[in-house]
Design a protein around this motif. Structure first.
Motif: not given
Length: 150
Positions: A60-61, A86-88, A130-133
Motif C-alpha cells: 500500500a505504501v 485500506h488505501d486510497p 471502498t468509498d475512498s479506494g
C-alpha cells in the motif's frame, strides 16, 4: 441505550488504526497484529499474520501515491482472523487472487513475491472497492495453542 451493556464473547473483536503513508507503518502494523492475536487462546499463527500484514502494508505504501494515511483493520473471528489494509488507490492489486500468467517471480529480483506469499500462506485473500479506494485482505485459520515442552 437502556439497561446494562452485554458482552457477547462470540462477537468478533476488531482493531482499526490509521497508519502513516511511509515505511514506518510496517513495524507498527506488525505490532498491532501481534498484540491482537496474543489476546486469543486459539489465534491464527502470529508469525504468518505479521508477515502477510507487512506485505500488504508495504504494498500500500509503495504502490499508492500521496500522503493520505492507510488504514489497518484486524478482525478476530471464532475461526481465525481477517486483516485488511485500506488505501486510497481504487486500482486492484496485481495478481492477488489469480497467479501471474507469465510465471514465477524472477529469483534475482528483490520485489515481486509479496502477493505470491499472501496467496500461498492465507486461507483466502482478495480485495474490494471502498468509498475512498480499496481494501486488500487475507484470512488465516485459528490454530490450537501449542504447549511448550519442559
Amino acid at each position: 441505550m437502556n439497561g446494562p451493556a452485554l458482552h457477547d464473547p462470540q462477537a468478533p473483536a476488531s482493531w482499526r488504526i490509521a497508519l502513516p503513508h511511509t515505511a514506518a507503518a510496517v513495524p507498527v502494523a506488525r505490532a498491532l497484529v501481534r498484540t491482537a492475536l496474543a489476546e486469543l487462546e486459539h489465534a491464527a499463527d502470529s508469525d504468518t499474520a505479521e508477515l502477510l500484514t507487512a506485505e500488504l502494508v508495504a504494498n500500500a505504501v509503495e504502490h499508492t501515491k500521496g500522503d493520505r494515511p492507510i488504514e489497518l483493520v484486524v478482525e478476530l473471528l471464532p475461526t481465525g482472523c481477517q486483516v485488511e489494509v485500506h488505501d486510497p488507490d481504487p486500482a486492484p492489486p496485481g495478481d492477488l487472487t489469480i497467479p501471474d500468467p507469465s510465471g514465477e517471480p524472477d529469483p534475482w529480483q528483490e520485489h515481486g513475491r509479496g502477493l505470491l506469499l499472501i496467496r500461498a500462506l492465507s486461507s483466502s485473500c482478495g480485495h474490494r472497492p471502498t468509498d475512498s479506494g480499496k481494501a486488500v485482505w487475507f484470512r488465516l485459520p485459528a490454530v490450537p495453542h501449542q504447549r511448550n515442552p519442559l
